[in-house]
Design an enzyme around this catalytic site. Structure first.
Site, mmCIF file in Angstrom:
data_model
loop_
_atom_site.group_PDB
_atom_site.id
_atom_site.type_symbol
_atom_site.label_atom_id
_atom_site.label_comp_id
_atom_site.label_asym_id
_atom_site.label_seq_id
_atom_site.Cartn_x
_atom_site.Cartn_y
_atom_site.Cartn_z
ATOM 1 N N GLY A 231 -9.002 5.802 1.764
ATOM 2 C CA GLY A 231 -9.435 6.872 2.772
ATOM 3 C C GLY A 231 -10.930 6.471 3.065
ATOM 4 O O GLY A 231 -11.952 7.407 3.352
ATOM 5 N N ASN B 6 -9.948 0.380 0.042
ATOM 6 C CA ASN B 6 -8.888 0.522 1.164
ATOM 7 C C ASN B 6 -9.683 0.855 2.512
ATOM 8 O O ASN B 6 -10.269 2.123 2.535
ATOM 9 C CB ASN B 6 -7.860 1.358 0.787
ATOM 10 C CG ASN B 6 -6.986 0.832 -0.030
ATOM 11 O OD1 ASN B 6 -7.298 0.076 -1.100
ATOM 12 N ND2 ASN B 6 -5.735 1.565 -0.361
ATOM 13 N N ASP C 281 0.954 -1.166 -0.067
ATOM 14 C CA ASP C 281 0.094 0.010 -0.005
ATOM 15 C C ASP C 281 0.864 1.269 0.079
ATOM 16 O O ASP C 281 2.119 1.191 0.660
ATOM 17 C CB ASP C 281 -0.814 -0.124 1.255
ATOM 18 C CG ASP C 281 -1.828 1.054 1.338
ATOM 19 O OD1 ASP C 281 -2.482 1.409 0.425
ATOM 20 O OD2 ASP C 281 -2.454 1.418 2.297
ATOM 21 N N HIS C 282 0.479 2.285 -0.596
ATOM 22 C CA HIS C 282 1.192 3.486 -0.841
ATOM 23 C C HIS C 282 2.630 3.434 -0.846
ATOM 24 O O HIS C 282 3.356 3.956 0.205
ATOM 25 C CB HIS C 282 0.751 4.331 0.491
ATOM 26 C CG HIS C 282 -0.517 4.997 0.290
ATOM 27 N ND1 HIS C 282 -1.070 5.816 -0.514
ATOM 28 C CD2 HIS C 282 -1.788 4.348 1.020
ATOM 29 C CE1 HIS C 282 -2.293 6.122 -0.526
ATOM 30 N NE2 HIS C 282 -2.755 5.129 0.409
ATOM 31 N N ARG D 38 -2.816 -13.067 24.803
ATOM 32 C CA ARG D 38 -3.704 -14.106 23.935
ATOM 33 C C ARG D 38 -5.197 -13.667 24.112
ATOM 34 O O ARG D 38 -6.303 -13.634 23.368
ATOM 35 C CB ARG D 38 -3.542 -15.288 24.107
ATOM 36 C CG ARG D 38 -2.126 -16.032 23.744
ATOM 37 C CD ARG D 38 -2.022 -17.229 23.965
ATOM 38 N NE ARG D 38 -1.696 -17.430 25.554
ATOM 39 C CZ ARG D 38 -1.145 -18.527 25.991
ATOM 40 N NH1 ARG D 38 -0.907 -19.451 25.452
ATOM 41 N NH2 ARG D 38 -1.090 -18.253 27.271
ATOM 42 N N SER E 153 -12.538 4.406 5.236
ATOM 43 C CA SER E 153 -13.114 4.089 6.565
ATOM 44 C C SER E 153 -14.322 5.102 6.938
ATOM 45 O O SER E 153 -14.459 6.467 6.713
ATOM 46 C CB SER E 153 -12.277 4.241 7.839
ATOM 47 O OG SER E 153 -11.411 2.977 7.510
ATOM 48 N N GLY F 251 -7.037 8.533 7.451
ATOM 49 C CA GLY F 251 -6.923 8.616 9.032
ATOM 50 C C GLY F 251 -8.177 8.637 10.009
ATOM 51 O O GLY F 251 -8.892 8.623 9.499
#
Ligand code: G3H
Ligand code: 13P
Ligand code: ZN
Length: 308
Positions: A212, A254, A81-82, A281, A214, A181
């Site tokens: 971007g 993404n 990525d990027h 865990r 999200s 972000g």
């Protein structure tokens, strides 16, 4: 199994759905993402950023992905990525570990972006590696770009035609109003420039990529409170906007921030409830479960469920 993203993205574009590309930084996030794909019978792109490589190492990350992919019939592409560091992109290509790389020289003037991208494409195509490139800046994080509505930073359809023709890249990341972000939107939802996307999609016969993407909760406190509950409270890119973007040419989406928020929120909540449990865990397992649930929700939204 490890595959190239080429066929999965062509099928997605033709089929009117998108394949999720999820950033992984550690074992538990990778497990959560892959478990979701297996449950959804969805194609999957696992991606590692330069930062992830700096943190965990290219070979170790890739070895985990190859090992987990070997034991499933779900098609999994491994993507860088990027890639802003050309030497690192070349290293990823030469390593034979990645089936796909992103060269991101979108910060340079068009001519330089074309020249560097073309060099990377030549090297990658010689090894049958898929290349995503970027045209237009996607603000957020380390970028200096604050004004997300500014047309100046968005991908121009007429430049996209030239860029794809001259670079021969396999997929194009477009800037149409999203930001990278966790803290991208304090109190407003994103509004994507769908008209612009439509124009790019008709000018460029390649899968288009939305970065971007999200949803993003306002802050981690909200996540801890809302964890496992009402996801519609998120600020960021609303589900409806993503659906419109997919309908109009986006084939790869993404997602990183939502995974970070889910993982961190779950670990935080676990530790609050079990302050004396020091077994990694237990709390990392809670993080892994939260990632799986988040990715399942994304795959349903993107329409990739059952598309293997
Ligand atoms: O778009 C960037 C990704 O969210 C990767 O972020 O460089 O902090 O790993 P990172
Ligand atoms: P988000 O920060 O919206 O998750 O975007 C991730 C991304 O674009 C990775 O390339
Ligand atoms: Zn991105």
């Amino acid at each position: 199994m490890i595959v190239s993203p080429k066929t999965m993205l062509q099928r997605a574009r033709r089929g009117g759905y998108a394949v999720g590309a999820f950033n992984v930084n550690n074992l538990e996030i990778l497990q959560g993402v892959v478990e979701a794909a297996m449950q959804m019978r969805s194609p999957l792109i696992v991606q590692t950023s330069q930062g992830a490589i700096e943190y965990a190492g290219m070979e170790l990350l890739a070895a985990m992905v190859h090992t987990i992919a070997r034991d499933t019939d779900i098609p999994i592409a491994l993507h860088l990525d990027h890639g802003t560091d050309v030497a690192l992109v070349m290293e990823a290509i030469d390593s034979g570990l990645y089936t796909s790389v992103m060269i991101d020289t979108s910060r340079f003037p068009l001519q330089d972006n074309i020249r560097i991208t073309r060099e990377v494409v030549k090297r990658a195509h010689a090894r049958k590696i898929f290349v995503e490139a970027e045209l237009g800046a996607i603000p957020g994080k380390e970028d200096q770009v604050d004004v997300m509505e500014a047309d100046a930073f968005m991908t121009r359809p007429e430049e996209a035609t030239r860029f794809v023709k001259e670079t021969d890249c396999d997929a194009l990341a477009v800037s149409i109003g999203t930001k990278h972000g966790v803290s991208k939107f304090a109190s407003v939802h994103a509004r994507l420039d769908i008209e612009r996307l439509r124009a790019i999609a008709s000018a460029v016969n390649k899968p288009l990529v939305l970065h971007g993407a999200s949803s993003v909760y306002r802050n981690l406190k909200d996540v801890a409170e809302a964890y496992g509950a009402d996801l519609s409270k998120a600020f960021g890119v609303p589900d409806g906007q993503l659906k419109k973007a997919i309908k109009n040419g986006i084939a790869k989406i993404n997602t990183d921030s939502d995974i970070r928020i889910a993982f961190t929120g779950a670990v935080d909540q676990y530790m609050t409830r079990h302050p004396n449990n020091m077994d990694p865990r237990a709390y990392l397992g809670a993080g892994r479960d939260a990632v799986r649930r988040t990715v399942i929700r994304k795959m349903k939204l993107f329409g990739s469920e059952g598309m293997i």
